[in-house]
Design an enzyme around this catalytic site. Structure first.
Site, mmCIF file in Angstrom:
data_model
loop_
_atom_site.group_PDB
_atom_site.id
_atom_site.type_symbol
_atom_site.label_atom_id
_atom_site.label_comp_id
_atom_site.label_asym_id
_atom_site.label_seq_id
_atom_site.Cartn_x
_atom_site.Cartn_y
_atom_site.Cartn_z
ATOM 1 N N THR A 1 0.835 -1.201 0.000
ATOM 2 C CA THR A 1 0.000 0.000 0.000
ATOM 3 C C THR A 1 0.871 1.253 0.000
ATOM 4 O OG1 THR A 1 -1.927 1.015 1.058
ATOM 5 C CG2 THR A 1 -0.259 0.066 2.523
ATOM 6 N N LYS B 1 4.092 1.578 -3.346
ATOM 7 C CA LYS B 1 3.667 0.934 -4.591
ATOM 8 C C LYS B 1 4.666 1.089 -5.736
ATOM 9 C CE LYS B 1 -1.223 1.210 -3.495
ATOM 10 N NZ LYS B 1 -2.570 1.520 -3.957
ATOM 11 N N GLY C 1 -3.124 14.125 -6.976
ATOM 12 C CA GLY C 1 -2.033 13.282 -6.493
ATOM 13 C C GLY C 1 -1.306 12.609 -7.640
#
Length: 197
Positions: A12, A16, A79
């Site tokens: 997570t 990643k 993001g």
């Protein structure tokens, strides 16, 4: 991997992308997104082999599909981390143009904006799909929210937040108040987990 019984595991944020150099192989989804969230452990000729996959892409595609409408042809992705790459991968496959927003525009790319550059007109006229790929608003920091103009959001907008804890983030709450369709990432989590298995 020293533990012999481990057959695989999930990765997570924020790992990643940084996990990739430790893997022996990437499947197509991980290779094309440049992000891994699922790793399979095999034993080949007595040695452990780690293969990276991206099940986030599948999970996102399954969860957003029922909500997409013709006006959602351009996406503003908040993001630029590993999750955003899976989102871009899916949206491009279904013909949605993707633009990114980050705190700084260090990449100096054409389709990248800073939060300061995303004004009301851009959101009102161009971006009817906004996907939050940041951890802003995630428990316990539930009062945080991406810094965009919610005054320009309306019923034509679809807001998708990868965060699912809390169930309704401040980002989604503000969008709903303006009439937008607002979806959290819980369905994506379930779909990607099924794929991971």
């Amino acid at each position: 991997i020293k533990e012999k019984s481990i057959l695989g595991f999930n990765v997570t944020i924020p790992y990643k992308e940084s996990v990739i150099p430790f893997l022996d192989e990437l499947d197509k989804s991980a290779s094309e997104t440049g992000a891994v969230n699922c790793i399979k452990v095999d034993t080949v000729n007595g040695k452990k082999k780690l293969t990276g996959y991206n099940t986030d892409a599948f999970g996102f595609q399954q969860s957003i599909k029922p909500f997409l409408e013709p006006q959602h042809d351009k996406a503003l992705i908040l993001g630029t981390g590993g999750a955003s790459k899976a989102i871009e991968y899916v949206l491009k496959q279904i013909g949605v143009n993707c633009f990114f927003v980050s705190r700084t525009n260090e990449l100096q790319k054409e389709n990248y904006f800073t939060y300061e550059q995303v004004n009301e007109q851009k959101i009102t006229d161009h971006f009817k799909l906004i996907v939050n790929c940041t951890p802003l608003g995630m428990y316990p920091d539930v009062d945080a929210c991406p810094n965009i103009s919610f005054d320009s959001i309306g019923p034509q907008h679809l807001l998708y937040d990868l965060v699912y804890n809390p169930e309704q983030t401040l980002f989604l709450k503000k969008g709903k108040e303006k009439g937008a369709v607002a979806i959290n990432g819980l369905s994506m989590l379930y779909h990607q987990a099924d794929k991971a298995w």
